[in-house]
Design a protein around this motif. Structure first.
Motif, PDB file in Angstrom:
ATOM      1  N   LYS A 109      15.285  58.282  32.668  1.00 33.82           N
ATOM      2  CA  LYS A 109      14.776  56.953  32.868  1.00 33.82           C
ATOM      3  C   LYS A 109      14.719  56.254  31.472  1.00 33.82           C
ATOM      4  O   LYS A 109      15.172  54.841  31.675  1.00 33.82           O
ATOM      5  CB  LYS A 109      13.205  57.235  33.322  1.00 33.82           C
ATOM      6  CG  LYS A 109      13.507  57.405  34.904  1.00 33.82           C
ATOM      7  CD  LYS A 109      11.820  57.966  35.242  1.00 33.82           C
ATOM      8  CE  LYS A 109      11.848  58.184  36.797  1.00 33.82           C
ATOM      9  NZ  LYS A 109      13.174  58.635  37.355  1.00 33.82           N
ATOM     10  N   HIS A 112      18.262  55.186  31.219  1.00 39.07           N
ATOM     11  CA  HIS A 112      18.596  54.092  32.171  1.00 39.07           C
ATOM     12  C   HIS A 112      18.443  52.687  31.686  1.00 39.07           C
ATOM     13  O   HIS A 112      19.268  51.865  32.394  1.00 39.07           O
ATOM     14  CB  HIS A 112      17.698  54.437  33.365  1.00 39.07           C
ATOM     15  CG  HIS A 112      18.128  53.689  34.692  1.00 39.07           C
ATOM     16  ND1 HIS A 112      19.399  53.750  35.417  1.00 39.07           N
ATOM     17  CD2 HIS A 112      17.251  52.599  35.418  1.00 39.07           C
ATOM     18  CE1 HIS A 112      19.307  52.765  36.537  1.00 39.07           C
ATOM     19  NE2 HIS A 112      18.210  52.016  36.225  1.00 39.07           N
ATOM     20  N   GLU A 162      10.552  58.028  41.479  1.00 40.96           N
ATOM     21  CA  GLU A 162      11.749  57.018  41.068  1.00 40.96           C
ATOM     22  C   GLU A 162      11.192  55.651  40.398  1.00 40.96           C
ATOM     23  O   GLU A 162      12.204  55.095  39.855  1.00 40.96           O
ATOM     24  CB  GLU A 162      12.091  56.512  42.622  1.00 40.96           C
ATOM     25  CG  GLU A 162      11.268  55.425  43.182  1.00 40.96           C
ATOM     26  CD  GLU A 162      11.754  54.793  44.572  1.00 40.96           C
ATOM     27  OE1 GLU A 162      13.041  54.347  44.545  1.00 40.96           O
ATOM     28  OE2 GLU A 162      10.866  54.645  45.567  1.00 40.96           O
ATOM     29  N   ALA A 192      14.679  44.671  37.647  1.00 42.69           N
ATOM     30  CA  ALA A 192      14.457  44.064  38.993  1.00 42.69           C
ATOM     31  C   ALA A 192      14.312  44.762  40.229  1.00 42.69           C
ATOM     32  O   ALA A 192      14.014  44.300  41.295  1.00 42.69           O
ATOM     33  CB  ALA A 192      15.236  42.582  39.071  1.00 42.69           C
ATOM     34  N   GLU A 193      15.108  45.995  40.147  1.00 43.96           N
ATOM     35  CA  GLU A 193      15.227  46.755  41.146  1.00 43.96           C
ATOM     36  C   GLU A 193      13.968  47.370  41.844  1.00 43.96           C
ATOM     37  O   GLU A 193      12.871  47.360  40.973  1.00 43.96           O
ATOM     38  CB  GLU A 193      16.281  47.719  40.862  1.00 43.96           C
ATOM     39  CG  GLU A 193      17.851  47.274  40.979  1.00 43.96           C
ATOM     40  CD  GLU A 193      18.497  48.144  40.274  1.00 43.96           C
ATOM     41  OE1 GLU A 193      18.122  49.377  39.735  1.00 43.96           O
ATOM     42  OE2 GLU A 193      19.595  47.647  39.650  1.00 43.96           O
ATOM     43  N   ARG A 194      13.868  48.042  42.807  1.00 42.84           N
ATOM     44  CA  ARG A 194      12.746  48.579  43.433  1.00 42.84           C
ATOM     45  C   ARG A 194      11.969  49.414  42.523  1.00 42.84           C
ATOM     46  O   ARG A 194      10.859  49.483  42.463  1.00 42.84           O
ATOM     47  CB  ARG A 194      13.153  49.054  44.847  1.00 42.84           C
ATOM     48  CG  ARG A 194      11.581  49.617  45.464  1.00 42.84           C
ATOM     49  CD  ARG A 194      12.108  49.975  47.118  1.00 42.84           C
ATOM     50  NE  ARG A 194      12.730  48.876  47.653  1.00 42.84           N
ATOM     51  CZ  ARG A 194      13.204  49.102  49.022  1.00 42.84           C
ATOM     52  NH1 ARG A 194      13.205  50.149  49.490  1.00 42.84           N
ATOM     53  NH2 ARG A 194      13.589  47.945  49.649  1.00 42.84           N
ATOM     54  N   ARG A 231      15.142  34.336  37.423  1.00 43.27           N
ATOM     55  CA  ARG A 231      15.831  34.277  39.047  1.00 43.27           C
ATOM     56  C   ARG A 231      15.489  33.154  39.582  1.00 43.27           C
ATOM     57  O   ARG A 231      16.412  32.560  40.348  1.00 43.27           O
ATOM     58  CB  ARG A 231      15.589  35.412  39.644  1.00 43.27           C
ATOM     59  CG  ARG A 231      15.773  36.787  39.015  1.00 43.27           C
ATOM     60  CD  ARG A 231      17.058  37.244  39.444  1.00 43.27           C
ATOM     61  NE  ARG A 231      17.467  38.306  38.897  1.00 43.27           N
ATOM     62  CZ  ARG A 231      18.090  39.533  39.149  1.00 43.27           C
ATOM     63  NH1 ARG A 231      17.944  39.714  40.727  1.00 43.27           N
ATOM     64  NH2 ARG A 231      18.285  40.448  38.645  1.00 43.27           N
TER      65      ARG A 231
ATOM     66  N   THR B   4      17.612  58.533  38.138  1.00 37.09           N
ATOM     67  CA  THR B   4      17.391  57.198  38.668  1.00 37.09           C
ATOM     68  C   THR B   4      18.654  56.852  39.227  1.00 37.09           C
ATOM     69  O   THR B   4      19.472  56.460  38.435  1.00 37.09           O
ATOM     70  CB  THR B   4      16.969  56.577  37.551  1.00 37.09           C
ATOM     71  OG1 THR B   4      15.837  57.315  36.859  1.00 37.09           O
ATOM     72  CG2 THR B   4      16.411  55.094  37.840  1.00 37.09           C
ATOM     73  N   ARG B   5      18.683  56.267  40.422  1.00 40.79           N
ATOM     74  CA  ARG B   5      19.957  55.647  41.184  1.00 40.79           C
ATOM     75  C   ARG B   5      19.679  54.146  40.758  1.00 40.79           C
ATOM     76  O   ARG B   5      18.778  53.749  41.216  1.00 40.79           O
ATOM     77  CB  ARG B   5      20.027  56.291  42.591  1.00 40.79           C
ATOM     78  CG  ARG B   5      20.675  57.595  42.677  1.00 40.79           C
ATOM     79  CD  ARG B   5      20.664  57.793  44.280  1.00 40.79           C
ATOM     80  NE  ARG B   5      19.250  58.195  44.524  1.00 40.79           N
ATOM     81  CZ  ARG B   5      18.732  58.123  45.945  1.00 40.79           C
ATOM     82  NH1 ARG B   5      19.736  57.886  46.753  1.00 40.79           N
ATOM     83  NH2 ARG B   5      17.387  58.445  46.298  1.00 40.79           N
ATOM     84  N   VAL B   6      20.945  53.557  40.608  1.00 45.49           N
ATOM     85  CA  VAL B   6      20.895  52.208  40.622  1.00 45.49           C
ATOM     86  C   VAL B   6      21.011  51.631  41.931  1.00 45.49           C
ATOM     87  O   VAL B   6      22.172  52.291  43.023  1.00 45.49           O
ATOM     88  CB  VAL B   6      22.314  51.624  39.742  1.00 45.49           C
ATOM     89  CG1 VAL B   6      22.363  50.255  39.696  1.00 45.49           C
ATOM     90  CG2 VAL B   6      21.906  52.339  38.191  1.00 45.49           C
ATOM     91  N   ARG B   7      19.973  51.019  42.601  1.00 48.97           N
ATOM     92  CA  ARG B   7      20.088  50.592  43.697  1.00 48.97           C
ATOM     93  C   ARG B   7      20.267  49.030  43.950  1.00 48.97           C
ATOM     94  O   ARG B   7      19.653  48.380  43.074  1.00 48.97           O
ATOM     95  CB  ARG B   7      19.046  50.925  44.522  1.00 48.97           C
ATOM     96  CG  ARG B   7      17.655  51.097  44.002  1.00 48.97           C
ATOM     97  CD  ARG B   7      16.429  51.567  44.812  1.00 48.97           C
ATOM     98  NE  ARG B   7      16.352  53.060  44.760  1.00 48.97           N
ATOM     99  CZ  ARG B   7      16.629  53.695  45.833  1.00 48.97           C
ATOM    100  NH1 ARG B   7      16.827  52.980  47.003  1.00 48.97           N
ATOM    101  NH2 ARG B   7      16.875  55.008  45.870  1.00 48.97           N
ATOM    102  N   ASN B   9      19.426  46.518  44.906  1.00 52.15           N
ATOM    103  CA  ASN B   9      18.045  45.927  45.561  1.00 52.15           C
ATOM    104  C   ASN B   9      17.452  44.886  44.480  1.00 52.15           C
ATOM    105  O   ASN B   9      16.564  45.325  43.612  1.00 52.15           O
ATOM    106  CB  ASN B   9      17.130  46.859  46.237  1.00 52.15           C
ATOM    107  CG  ASN B   9      16.120  46.125  46.821  1.00 52.15           C
ATOM    108  OD1 ASN B   9      15.549  45.089  46.471  1.00 52.15           O
ATOM    109  ND2 ASN B   9      15.533  47.109  47.927  1.00 52.15           N
ATOM    110  N   GLY B  10      17.782  43.617  44.632  1.00 50.88           N
ATOM    111  CA  GLY B  10      17.059  42.785  43.413  1.00 50.88           C
ATOM    112  C   GLY B  10      16.093  42.025  43.964  1.00 50.88           C
ATOM    113  O   GLY B  10      15.798  40.831  43.386  1.00 50.88           O
ATOM    114  N   PRO B  89      12.214  57.673  48.926  1.00 48.90           N
ATOM    115  CA  PRO B  89      13.429  56.532  49.062  1.00 48.90           C
ATOM    116  C   PRO B  89      14.252  57.292  50.070  1.00 48.90           C
ATOM    117  O   PRO B  89      14.776  58.364  49.873  1.00 48.90           O
ATOM    118  CB  PRO B  89      13.948  56.473  47.884  1.00 48.90           C
ATOM    119  CG  PRO B  89      13.557  57.448  46.874  1.00 48.90           C
ATOM    120  CD  PRO B  89      12.159  58.178  47.323  1.00 48.90           C
TER     121      PRO B  89
END
Lengths: 232, 127
Positions: A109, A112, A162, A192-194, A231, B4-7, B9-10, B89
């Protein structure tokens, strides 16, 4: 002064589930918990596994759950805990053995959020100068020692792996608000992602636990604000 | 980058901002509602005539619809946050919960809107 120490132990090659082991340790009130663990490992039971390196609160290796709170074993004195000490591995990360947890999910993480300086502009003749004010902007978040105390104190991280977690967000903050860095937009998009900044519910466990005294929740709120302003 | 997957979803920041904006709006709307219904008037004096008079203009119907939509969506969005915190998820439970929340939201919004806008005092007066 004798203290009673309970340690949650687990050896995956022998034990089916973790168990509590009890030790009586002669100590000085001004000993650190790390000294107590050393005494156990060196004199009572050499099979006890734990991580530590500098032993002076700066390498971040010996984070563990001490009397129910995430702390560095080298920064807690026996006199502040009384004569009963309970030690467990950090929560939310897989236990490898005894007090040693697998830090890889934590560092994944961290990586990331791109925790490195990004700047493709040609380097100036001497160095990329920063004013004292620009440096002050990231003063708090540069103090992070990556001990994982904050992330493994976070109930959102416990409930759901996550979530990037406070430590990765602190690292992102440190570069996003660095005047020399040019990848703020890219990092803010990641956050900004979930699984990013908005999963923080401002529980403040991270801020309470941080051995460096970083105002983590405040830093995360600054990230949320930056995302919304960029944004909206 | 593993674990950690990049999704793509912004939109989570929109949900976050919506919670704050709707909360501020609800604060005014609900306090106004409470003041009118329980301070100026009381549940002892509120009767059919009161409601009929109140709903004679579209203002109070829209006012009540706004409370309904904001309160329902604010609450359900909060539950959605909890569901996303404690389910995996892409997992079945997350899907089931989210479908449930959307269903509850749509059914009660439509039901409430139907009651608010189909109310016709003259239909009762004729009997």
């Amino acid at each position: 002064m004798k203290v009673h120490v309970r340690i949650k132990r687990f050896n995956p090659e022998k034990d089916r589930r973790p168990y509590w082991a009890d030790y009586e340790v002669p100590t000085d009130p001004f000993d650190r918990v790390l000294d107590v663990l050393h005494y156990i490992k060196w004199n009572l039971d050499g099979t006890l596994a734990l991580r530590r390196s500098c032993a002076h609160g700066i390498c971040g290796s010996d984070a563990m759950l001490i009397n129910g709170r995430n702390r560095l074993a080298c920064k807690v004195l026996v006199k502040d805990l009384g004569n009963r000490i309970t030690v467990e591995p950090l929560r939310g990360l897989p236990v490898i053995k005894d007090l040693v947890v697998d830090m890889e999910p934590f560092f994944a993480k961290y990586r990331h959020v791109m925790p490195w300086l990004v700047n493709d502009e040609p380097p100036p003749a001497r160095e990329r100068l920063q004013s004292p004010e620009e440096r002050a902007r990231i003063d708090d978040t540069t103090k992070c020692i990556l001990c994982a105390v904050c992330t493994t104190a976070c109930p959102i991280f416990w409930g759901n792996g996550e979530f990037l977690g406070p430590a990765a967000l602190v690292a992102a903050h440190r570069f996003i608000f660095d005047s020399r860095d040019r990848a703020a937009a890219e990092r803010l998009a990641l956050l900004a992602e979930r699984s990013g900044a908005f999963k923080c519910r401002t529980v403040f466990n991270c801020t309470d636990a941080c051995p460096q005294g970083i105002e983590i929740t405040k830093a995360i709120q600054e990230l949320k604000r930056a995302i919304v302003l960029s944004r909206a | 980058m593993q674990a950690t997957r990049v999704r793509p979803n912004g939109w989570e920041w929109v949900s976050w901002l919506y919670m704050r904006v709707s909360a501020v709006l609800l604060l005014g709307l609900v306090l106004g509602h409470l003041y009118i219904m329980h301070v100026i008037n009381s549940t002892d004096t509120i009767d059919f005539a009161f409601v009929a008079q109140r709903f004679a203009t579209p203002f109070w119907r829209v006012y009540d619809l706004l409370i309904l939509v904001l309160a329902l969506s604010h609450g359900l969005n909060g539950l959605r946050g909890i569901v996303n915190d404690y389910t995996r998820p892409g997992g079945g439970w997350r899907l089931v919960w989210n479908l449930g929340l959307w269903t509850v939201g749509l059914v009660f919004t439509l039901l409430g809107a139907l009651v608010l806008f189909s109310f016709d005092p003259s239909a009762f007066a004729r009997r």
